[in-house]
Write a protein that holds these residues in place. Structure first.
Motif, PDB file in Angstrom:
ATOM      1  N   HIS A 160       0.839  -1.246   0.008  1.00 59.99           N
ATOM      2  CA  HIS A 160      -0.101   0.044  -0.001  1.00 59.99           C
ATOM      3  C   HIS A 160       1.017   1.219   0.122  1.00 59.99           C
ATOM      4  O   HIS A 160       0.742   2.133  -1.138  1.00 59.99           O
ATOM      5  CB  HIS A 160      -0.737   0.021   1.087  1.00 59.99           C
ATOM      6  N   LYS A 161       1.849   1.338   0.794  1.00 59.67           N
ATOM      7  CA  LYS A 161       2.758   2.385   0.939  1.00 59.67           C
ATOM      8  C   LYS A 161       3.622   2.662  -0.341  1.00 59.67           C
ATOM      9  O   LYS A 161       3.867   3.972  -0.710  1.00 59.67           O
ATOM     10  CB  LYS A 161       3.667   2.507   2.399  1.00 59.67           C
ATOM     11  N   GLN A 162       3.986   1.554  -0.776  1.00 66.49           N
ATOM     12  CA  GLN A 162       4.887   1.762  -1.980  1.00 66.49           C
ATOM     13  C   GLN A 162       4.126   2.394  -3.265  1.00 66.49           C
ATOM     14  O   GLN A 162       4.534   3.155  -3.889  1.00 66.49           O
ATOM     15  CB  GLN A 162       5.500   0.622  -2.421  1.00 66.49           C
ATOM     16  N   GLN A 163       2.721   1.791  -3.209  1.00 64.11           N
ATOM     17  CA  GLN A 163       1.913   2.310  -4.374  1.00 64.11           C
ATOM     18  C   GLN A 163       1.369   4.066  -4.133  1.00 64.11           C
ATOM     19  O   GLN A 163       1.172   4.540  -5.202  1.00 64.11           O
ATOM     20  CB  GLN A 163       0.541   1.551  -4.555  1.00 64.11           C
ATOM     21  N   MET A 164       1.546   4.397  -2.831  1.00 63.33           N
ATOM     22  CA  MET A 164       1.127   5.618  -2.574  1.00 63.33           C
ATOM     23  C   MET A 164       2.158   6.684  -3.158  1.00 63.33           C
ATOM     24  O   MET A 164       2.074   7.786  -3.072  1.00 63.33           O
ATOM     25  CB  MET A 164       0.914   5.881  -1.056  1.00 63.33           C
ATOM     26  N   GLY A 165       3.349   5.948  -3.077  1.00 60.34           N
ATOM     27  CA  GLY A 165       4.580   6.825  -3.593  1.00 60.34           C
ATOM     28  C   GLY A 165       5.662   7.047  -2.560  1.00 60.34           C
ATOM     29  O   GLY A 165       6.437   7.758  -2.606  1.00 60.34           O
ATOM     30  N   HIS A 166       5.531   6.426  -1.372  1.00 65.55           N
ATOM     31  CA  HIS A 166       6.545   6.607  -0.290  1.00 65.55           C
ATOM     32  C   HIS A 166       8.097   6.106  -1.056  1.00 65.55           C
ATOM     33  O   HIS A 166       8.015   5.045  -1.763  1.00 65.55           O
ATOM     34  CB  HIS A 166       6.196   5.994   0.953  1.00 65.55           C
ATOM     35  N   LYS A 167       8.968   6.670  -0.374  1.00 61.06           N
ATOM     36  CA  LYS A 167      10.208   6.360  -0.958  1.00 61.06           C
ATOM     37  C   LYS A 167      10.556   5.029  -0.428  1.00 61.06           C
ATOM     38  O   LYS A 167      10.256   4.406   0.584  1.00 61.06           O
ATOM     39  CB  LYS A 167      11.460   7.232  -0.522  1.00 61.06           C
ATOM     40  N   LEU A 168      11.343   4.036  -1.180  1.00 57.97           N
ATOM     41  CA  LEU A 168      11.855   2.659  -0.882  1.00 57.97           C
ATOM     42  C   LEU A 168      12.649   2.666   0.502  1.00 57.97           C
ATOM     43  O   LEU A 168      12.440   1.833   1.450  1.00 57.97           O
ATOM     44  CB  LEU A 168      12.458   2.053  -1.715  1.00 57.97           C
ATOM     45  N   THR A 169      13.392   3.797   0.608  1.00 60.90           N
ATOM     46  CA  THR A 169      14.346   3.559   1.747  1.00 60.90           C
ATOM     47  C   THR A 169      13.298   3.843   3.167  1.00 60.90           C
ATOM     48  O   THR A 169      13.651   3.179   4.055  1.00 60.90           O
ATOM     49  CB  THR A 169      15.480   4.910   1.901  1.00 60.90           C
ATOM     50  N   ASP A 170      12.229   4.545   2.905  1.00 58.76           N
ATOM     51  CA  ASP A 170      11.590   4.960   4.215  1.00 58.76           C
ATOM     52  C   ASP A 170      10.788   3.758   4.610  1.00 58.76           C
ATOM     53  O   ASP A 170      10.603   3.345   5.789  1.00 58.76           O
ATOM     54  CB  ASP A 170      10.643   6.150   3.752  1.00 58.76           C
ATOM     55  N   ILE A 171      10.267   2.908   3.526  1.00 58.12           N
ATOM     56  CA  ILE A 171       9.617   1.873   3.750  1.00 58.12           C
ATOM     57  C   ILE A 171      10.458   0.714   4.201  1.00 58.12           C
ATOM     58  O   ILE A 171      10.039  -0.076   5.284  1.00 58.12           O
ATOM     59  CB  ILE A 171       8.916   1.435   2.381  1.00 58.12           C
ATOM     60  N   ILE A 172      11.491   0.592   3.871  1.00 59.11           N
ATOM     61  CA  ILE A 172      12.347  -0.307   4.402  1.00 59.11           C
ATOM     62  C   ILE A 172      12.950  -0.048   5.846  1.00 59.11           C
ATOM     63  O   ILE A 172      12.870  -1.120   6.636  1.00 59.11           O
ATOM     64  CB  ILE A 172      13.718  -0.483   3.654  1.00 59.11           C
ATOM     65  N   ASN A 173      12.932   1.104   6.220  1.00 64.22           N
ATOM     66  CA  ASN A 173      13.193   1.582   7.710  1.00 64.22           C
ATOM     67  C   ASN A 173      11.866   1.210   8.327  1.00 64.22           C
ATOM     68  O   ASN A 173      12.011   0.758   9.471  1.00 64.22           O
ATOM     69  CB  ASN A 173      13.672   3.183   7.663  1.00 64.22           C
ATOM     70  N   GLY A 174      10.753   1.553   7.786  1.00 72.37           N
ATOM     71  CA  GLY A 174       9.670   1.186   8.621  1.00 72.37           C
ATOM     72  C   GLY A 174       9.376  -0.244   8.861  1.00 72.37           C
ATOM     73  O   GLY A 174       8.942  -0.863  10.087  1.00 72.37           O
ATOM     74  N   LEU A 175       9.873  -0.960   7.937  1.00 76.30           N
ATOM     75  CA  LEU A 175       9.943  -2.540   8.098  1.00 76.30           C
ATOM     76  C   LEU A 175      10.982  -2.751   9.203  1.00 76.30           C
ATOM     77  O   LEU A 175      10.416  -3.588  10.040  1.00 76.30           O
ATOM     78  CB  LEU A 175      10.261  -3.088   6.899  1.00 76.30           C
ATOM     79  N   CYS A 176      11.936  -2.339   9.340  1.00 78.66           N
ATOM     80  CA  CYS A 176      13.088  -2.599  10.325  1.00 78.66           C
ATOM     81  C   CYS A 176      12.456  -2.084  11.596  1.00 78.66           C
ATOM     82  O   CYS A 176      12.562  -2.775  12.641  1.00 78.66           O
ATOM     83  CB  CYS A 176      14.145  -1.850  10.216  1.00 78.66           C
TER      84      CYS A 176
END
Lengths: 317, 368
Positions: free
Chosen positions: A177-193
């Motif tokens: 969902h967040k990736q399709q909304m246009g969030h940066k990949l680095t931020d998503i990966i950090n969110g996952l961590c």
């Protein structure tokens, strides 16, 4: 030169470490188990034998990990020990006053609480793999990023993105969902961590008194993003030992050393076993309504080990 | 003769079979839960239901295939789903083509009339109430011996000289109890069985660890549902003390609560002051009593998704800290792989052994 070998056969990786009598690492190895522990053990033994100087003599060996019994009968282990004890022993070699061990491996994660060098409490993930390496692996391959780059990418994040962490299904759908909304990949990966750490602390670390020094080990410790997330969440410095990926094997080697000091001799069969033919098989015992699934391992044409029986019928004498 | 069956919980079926036969029923013995049981159970039960429901569904399907017409089970008390399982099982079994009926016995102390009406239904031989009472007494006596035998194995197993010898003799003597019928025979067989079991060569002076087992009743009583945890612990040199036996549970739920259960409730009071269903409160209370009795550790066993035990687990973290007793929780589901459990058990036993052998720690509070 006297040395002790430890072998840790996990679900994802098979690790081997050889310790000198003085406690230095002479050689270590981290290979993928790929669902074929037998082959991984043989390949690992061949490779580690090649890495060792000729004058090294293995005076004791131990096995740990979920494949510890298999490895134990194959190599002739002096000690076969569970991963919790092995990891705790290894952590206290490097940080003698360690009070908390965080360990995240391929398919399980654990926390070990130690006081005065003794394990006083521990917990392992019970029914969920959300906080483990396999999930990170899977996400890395979905995003087509080498897992080795995951941590650095997380560190370069500039804006926090919240990812649900309780369940891998929730986490993955949140990430998409967040990736399709246009969030940066680095931020998503950090969110996952951060999600993984949150899940670990709420689930595995629940109710445990986490005191410094905190040692973080297991394959996932390679991920700098997770380390940073732990430091933020705990407000404590996190120590990552140099050989973080093979700590289970180091612990097994140390335990083997203690065992051999008691017994005075080793059961180790030697590296020559890497050349022997091994095979495994399984069958269902029809002796009673239990219908146990018996697994067995053959060395040449001889059965050297059997598992899965609930009675003594299939014990190898 | 009506063909009846009932849930399998450990060895208790030996007593129930006799009782049901005496009342004039043909008994279809529920098989020990096995792979087929689990397959049927998982296939015909709601996905989110707990392991006891699934095992029972599987057991009933197997017994229905052997011709069972009537299932006899017990109800539950408090806010736990198990209280509705009898009715749910009936719907499931009817919908997949087995026209069985289910009789659910609720606790007689709260539903006396209903209880007697149901007794009448299973009384196919039309025995007098006095005659039924005699049959119940014999069944009860058998059940007591079965429980006593099992308790004896818990003490013997960690001390046996030859691994596996206790289990072997235990299997043999169980059959003696099975063969006994009249009250005198039951007493003779029971005493003989106990004496023979105690003759298993063992080392009385061996220092063993003592671990209490708490949790949900079904996974506690049926070894096939808990991966034979008691036997595994016994082989690791641990004397197991299980907090629940069928005779004890029945006593607490038929006439009057025993002093045992009252002290459990009292011990749990500061943590859980009311019934939260299932055995959540008992799990907490027993853990505290085990700590007071100087046990080395406690193991909680819970079916995956069991709410009362989830509540208890959360509270047990605090109980463990405040009463200084290590607690390990297992959530049980349909997995049959033992590796995960063995790892945790071995580590737990290592932990409590080291804790026991360590010199008195410095966090001891001095009361002056």
């Amino acid at each position: 030169m006297k040395a002790y070998m430890g072998i840790d056969v996990g679900s994802v990786s098979t690790n081997i470490a050889v310790l000198s009598h003085a406690g230095e690492i002479l050689a270590d190895l981290y290979i993928r188990t790929r669902g074929r522990p037998l082959e991984a053990i043989l390949a690992g033994l061949t490779e580690i034998a090649g890495l060792l100087p000729a004058e090294v003599e293995i005076c004791g060996c131990g096995s740990t990990g979920s494949g510890r019994y298999l490895a134990g009968v194959m190599i002739g282990a002096d000690v076969i020990k569970n991963e919790i004890t092995a990891h705790a022993v290894a952590a206290s070699i490097y940080v003698p006053d360690v009070q908390t061990v965080l360990e995240i491996g391929g398919q399980d994660s654990k926390i070990i609480i130690m006081r005065n060098g003794i394990v006083t409490d521990f917990a392992m993930n019970t029914v969920c793999a959300a906080g483990t390496g396999s999930f990170l692996d899977q996400q890395a391959s979905r995003l087509n990023i080498p897992i080795a780059d995951f941590g650095e990418l997380a560190l370069s994040s500039s804006a926090p993105v919240r990812i649900a962490g309780r369940c891998t299904v929730f986490a993955e759908s949140d990430m998409i969902h967040k990736q399709q909304m246009g969030h940066k990949l680095t931020d998503i990966i950090n969110g996952l961590c951060e999600a993984l750490v949150r899940n670990y602390l709420n689930n595995v670390g629940k109710g445990k008194e986490i005191l410094s020094p905190v040692v973080f080990q297991g394959g996932v410790a390679a991920n700098a993003g997770i380390k940073a997330a732990f430091e933020r969440a705990l407000g404590l410095p996190i120590i990552i030992p140099r050989h973080f990926g093979v700590m289970g094997a180091i612990g097994a080697a140390q335990l083997a050393r203690e065992e051999v000091e008691k017994t005075g001799q080793t059961l180790f069969k030697g590296f020559k076993i890497a050349g022997l033919p091994y095979r495994t098989g399984s069958f269902e015992c029809g002796g009673c309504p239990n219908n146990c699934e018996i697994a067995e391992i053959y060395e040449e044409d001889r059965v050297i080990g059997r598992w899965g029986a609930r009675c003594q019928r299939w014990d190898v004498l | 003769m009506p063909k009846v069956t009932f849930p399998r919980m450990g060895e208790s079926y030996r007593a129930f079979r006799m009782l049901m036969n005496d009342l004039g029923n043909e008994v279809i013995i529920p098989p020990r839960p096995n792979k087929k049981t689990l397959d049927f159970g998982v296939r015909y039960s709601p996905e989110f239901a707990c392991l006891p429901l699934k095992i029972l569904t599987g057991t009933y399907v197997e017994t229905c295939m052997s011709g069972a017409e009537l299932i006899i089970t017990s109800g539950g008390s408090g806010p736990c789903r198990a209280g509705l399982y009898g009715q749910l099982h009936k719907k499931i079994l009817n919908s997949i083509g087995f026209p069985v009926d289910i009789i659910v016995f609720e606790a007689p102390k709260s539903h006396p009339i209903d209880f007697l009406r149901k007794v009448k239904r299973v009384n196919s031989s039309r025995l007098s109430y006095l005659a039924i009472w005699e049959c119940v007494k014999r069944g009860w006596e058998k059940l007591k011996y079965l429980d006593d035998l099992e308790k004896t194995t818990h003490a013997l197993r960690p001390r046996e000289l030859k691994k596996g010898s206790t289990t072997k003799v235990y299997r043999e003597v169980l059959e003696w109890i099975d063969g006994a019928y009249a009250m005198k025979e039951i007493h003779e067989a029971g005493k003989e069985a106990l004496n023979t079991l105690k003759l298993v060569p063992h080392d009385t002076r061996r220092a063993v660890l003592r671990v209490g087992i708490v949790g949900e009743i079904y996974v506690l009583l049926e070894p096939a549902s808990n991966l034979e945890i008691e036997e595994t612990l016994g082989n690791l040199g641990v004397e197991v003390h299980r907090s629940m036996f069928l005779t004890g549970w029945t006593r607490d739920n038929t006439v009057k609560e025993t002093s045992g259960i009252l002290s459990v409730k009292e011990a749990a009071m500061p943590y859980i002051p009311l019934c939260i269903g299932g055995h959540g409160r008992e799990s907490v209370g027993h853990t505290i009593l085990y700590a007071r009795d100087g046990f080395d550790g406690v193991i909680q066993m819970a079916p995956f998704t069991c709410i009362p035990e989830i509540v208890a687990r959360t509270i047990l973290t605090r109980v463990s800290r405040e009463h200084n007793i290590p607690v390990l929780t297992f959530f049980l589901d349909e997995q049959t792989g033992k590796a995960g459990m063995s790892t945790r058990l071995e580590a737990f036993v290592d932990l409590i052994r080291r804790k026991k052998n360590a010199p008195v720690s410095d966090n001891r509070i001095i009361v002056g």
